[in-house]
Design an enzyme around this catalytic site. Structure first.
Site, short mmCIF file in Angstrom:
data_model
loop_
_atom_site.label_atom_id
_atom_site.label_comp_id
_atom_site.label_asym_id
_atom_site.label_seq_id
_atom_site.Cartn_x
_atom_site.Cartn_y
_atom_site.Cartn_z
N ARG A 48 0.86 -1.19 0.00
CA ARG A 48 0.00 0.00 0.00
C ARG A 48 0.89 1.23 0.00
O ARG A 48 2.10 1.13 0.13
CB ARG A 48 -1.03 -0.03 1.15
CG ARG A 48 -0.66 -0.66 2.44
CD ARG A 48 0.45 -0.01 3.20
NE ARG A 48 0.22 1.42 3.38
CZ ARG A 48 1.15 2.30 3.64
NH1 ARG A 48 2.43 1.93 3.77
NH2 ARG A 48 0.87 3.57 3.79
N GLY A 49 0.22 2.40 -0.11
CA GLY A 49 0.97 3.64 -0.29
C GLY A 49 1.06 3.90 -1.80
O GLY A 49 1.47 3.01 -2.55
N ALA A 50 0.64 5.10 -2.22
CA ALA A 50 0.46 5.36 -3.65
C ALA A 50 1.68 5.00 -4.52
O ALA A 50 1.55 4.26 -5.50
CB ALA A 50 0.01 6.80 -3.86
N ARG A 91 -7.22 -0.01 -6.65
CA ARG A 91 -7.32 1.10 -5.68
C ARG A 91 -7.59 2.38 -6.48
O ARG A 91 -6.69 2.88 -7.16
CB ARG A 91 -6.02 1.26 -4.87
CG ARG A 91 -5.50 0.07 -4.09
CD ARG A 91 -6.07 -0.15 -2.70
NE ARG A 91 -6.34 0.92 -1.81
CZ ARG A 91 -5.55 1.33 -0.80
NH1 ARG A 91 -4.39 0.75 -0.59
NH2 ARG A 91 -5.94 2.31 0.01
N GLN A 195 -1.87 2.20 9.95
CA GLN A 195 -0.56 2.32 9.27
C GLN A 195 0.44 3.11 10.12
O GLN A 195 1.64 2.86 10.06
CB GLN A 195 -0.73 3.03 7.92
CG GLN A 195 -1.46 2.22 6.86
CD GLN A 195 -2.95 2.54 6.84
OE1 GLN A 195 -3.53 2.91 7.85
NE2 GLN A 195 -3.58 2.40 5.69
N ASP A 236 -2.06 10.76 -1.99
CA ASP A 236 -2.46 9.75 -2.97
C ASP A 236 -2.75 10.36 -4.33
O ASP A 236 -2.64 9.70 -5.36
CB ASP A 236 -3.69 8.98 -2.48
CG ASP A 236 -3.24 7.76 -1.71
OD1 ASP A 236 -2.75 7.93 -0.58
OD2 ASP A 236 -3.33 6.65 -2.27
N ASN A 246 -5.45 12.38 0.65
CA ASN A 246 -4.54 11.53 1.43
C ASN A 246 -5.38 10.74 2.43
O ASN A 246 -6.61 10.92 2.53
CB ASN A 246 -3.46 12.37 2.12
CG ASN A 246 -2.34 11.51 2.69
OD1 ASN A 246 -1.80 10.64 2.00
ND2 ASN A 246 -1.99 11.70 3.95
N LYS A 247 -4.74 9.89 3.17
CA LYS A 247 -5.42 8.98 4.10
C LYS A 247 -6.46 9.71 4.95
O LYS A 247 -6.20 10.81 5.45
CB LYS A 247 -4.35 8.32 4.98
CG LYS A 247 -4.84 7.38 6.04
CD LYS A 247 -5.78 6.31 5.54
CE LYS A 247 -5.20 5.46 4.41
NZ LYS A 247 -6.24 4.62 3.75
O1 MRU Z 1 -4.50 3.14 2.20
P1 MRU Z 1 -3.03 3.37 2.09
O2 MRU Z 1 -2.25 2.79 3.23
O3 MRU Z 1 -2.52 2.94 0.74
O4 MRU Z 1 -2.88 4.95 2.17
C1 MRU Z 1 -1.60 5.50 2.10
C2 MRU Z 1 -1.56 6.97 2.25
O5 MRU Z 1 -2.56 7.61 2.44
C3 MRU Z 1 -0.24 7.63 2.06
O6 MRU Z 1 -0.14 8.80 2.82
C4 MRU Z 1 -0.06 8.02 0.58
O7 MRU Z 1 -0.33 6.94 -0.26
C5 MRU Z 1 1.32 8.50 0.32
S1 MRU Z 1 2.52 7.23 0.48
C6 MRU Z 1 4.01 7.89 0.08
#
Ligand code: MRU
Length: 356
Positions: A48-50, A91, A195, A236, A246-247
């Site tokens: 996970r993480g963009a 996603r 996370q 994201d 973002n999250k």
């Molecule tokens: O649902 P996730 O864990 O994929 O969400 C991740 C985030 O919101 C991060 O802040 C974002 O993707 C940036 S990661 C460098």
């Protein structure tokens, strides 16, 4: 300062990912040989993480093309489209996913006749190594925005685990800590996947960076009672006017930061910009299964039969953001005009606009 965590790696002839659902208790790696397994790993949050999602999808296309070519050398280019669609459906908010798929599709269209494996692998590895380099550049640019030594709050995990390596928000935090600009990092636990609690504390503790875990609800109180210098988060997807997805929980953090005079920094590579969406209202927000908030570690925590709403991301308006740090430069007080200037190639370190 280097970090050794590798969330995604090409290993011999296949993709190996660190299963982030098992952290911090166990370091378990998944060996992926099929695009369907890659799509499942992204959808179910093993990776996970963009930026990490984009890199994983790029390697997924390598596996898909290789397997399609073996089955049917004459039709693989058409056949692989179904695999690209499968990856694209995993996603919806993380724009790096679509950005990476676009890079791979362009490579597919321009490949000569023959086995596409080696050429596509080179493209995917190029995306991966550039992401790490970009994170180091952003680390330097973001760390330069700290005055003296202070404390920071970060949300979710935007570290090595969420990228090709080093991290976006955590890249800035790593560099700023190495430069003695940060004393203490506060990590929001980040409901419901935790996370912050599971991944950010794990990453920072491995690097001996002082980190204190807080609940999201404690962030405003922390800002009111301690000298927090910056909130530093990843993204994201960033719209053309600087509005940032973002999250979930990032937006209230930005509101609290503005109220308390704490500066708010978004750190993301230009692959996270979506100039086709004029503003944040046009960014698709992933709604995840209700069970993720109705249960905790498999145990029900809400009244039986109750409904739940589980948006995975929120939109922070550009007006609440003090700086967007990219590998091409820093945009202060972002708006549509400044973001457009950023898209025009600018050399490393350019300050796109000074503070307004
Ligand atoms: O649902 P996730 O864990 O994929 O969400 C991740 C985030 O919101 C991060 O802040 C974002 O993707 C940036 S990661 C460098």
């Amino acid at each position: 300062m280097k970090t050794t965590v590798e969330a995604v790696a090409w290993h011999d002839d296949h993709l190996r990912i660190l299963d982030q659902r098992r952290l911090p208790q166990e370091e378990v790696y998944l060996d992926l040989h099929e695009v369907s397994a890659v799509a499942q790993a992204i959808r179910e949050m093993a990776v996970r993480g963009a930026p990490a999602i984009g890199i994983t999808a790029a390697y997924g296309v390598v596996l898909a093309a290789r397997n399609r070519y073996r089955l049917s050398p004459a039709t693989w280019r058409t056949d692989v489209e179904a695999d690209l669609a499968l990856l694209a459906a995993t996603r919806p908010t993380a724009v790096n996913l679509f950005w990476a798929l676009k890079q791979l599709r362009t490579a597919i269209e321009t490949l000569p006749v023959g086995d596409p494996g080696a050429d596509l692998l080179a493209t995917a590895q190029g995306i991966h190594t550039s992401d790490i380099a970009d994170n180091h550049r952003m680390g330097a640019l973001g760390a330069a925005l700290f005055d003296g030594e202070g404390d920071v709050i970060t949300h979710c995990n935007a570290g090595s685990l969420a990228t090709g390596g080093y991290g976006t928000a955590l890249g800035v935090i790593r560099t700023a800590y190495a430069n003695r600009r940060i004393k203490q990092v506060y990590a929001d636990e980040t409901r419901p996947w935790l996370q912050g609690a599971r991944l950010t504390t794990w990453e920072l503790a491995r690097d001996n960076i002082p980190v204190t875990l807080i609940t999201e609800g404690a962030a405003a109180h922390l800002m009111a009672t301690r000298p927090i210098q910056w909130v530093v988060v990843g993204a994201d997807r960033i719209a053309a006017n600087g509005d940032t997805a973002n999250k979930i929980g990032t937006y209230p953090l930005a509101i609290a930061a503005r109220y308390h005079g704490v500066r708010f920094m978004v750190v993301a590579p230009t692959s996270t910009l979506d100039m086709e969406r004029a503003n944040g209202g046009l960014i698709p927000i992933e709604i995840r299964p209700s069970e993720e908030i109705l249960t905790f570690s498999g145990t029900s925590i809400a009244a039986p039969g109750v409904q739940a709403w589980n948006p995975a991301f929120d939109i922070t308006p550009a007006s609440l953001i003090d700086a967007i740090v990219t590998e091409r430069g820093v945009v202060f007080a972002p708006n549509q005009e400044k973001m457009a200037a950023l898209k025009v190639a600018t050399p490393f370190g350019t300050i796109v606009q000074s503070v307004c």
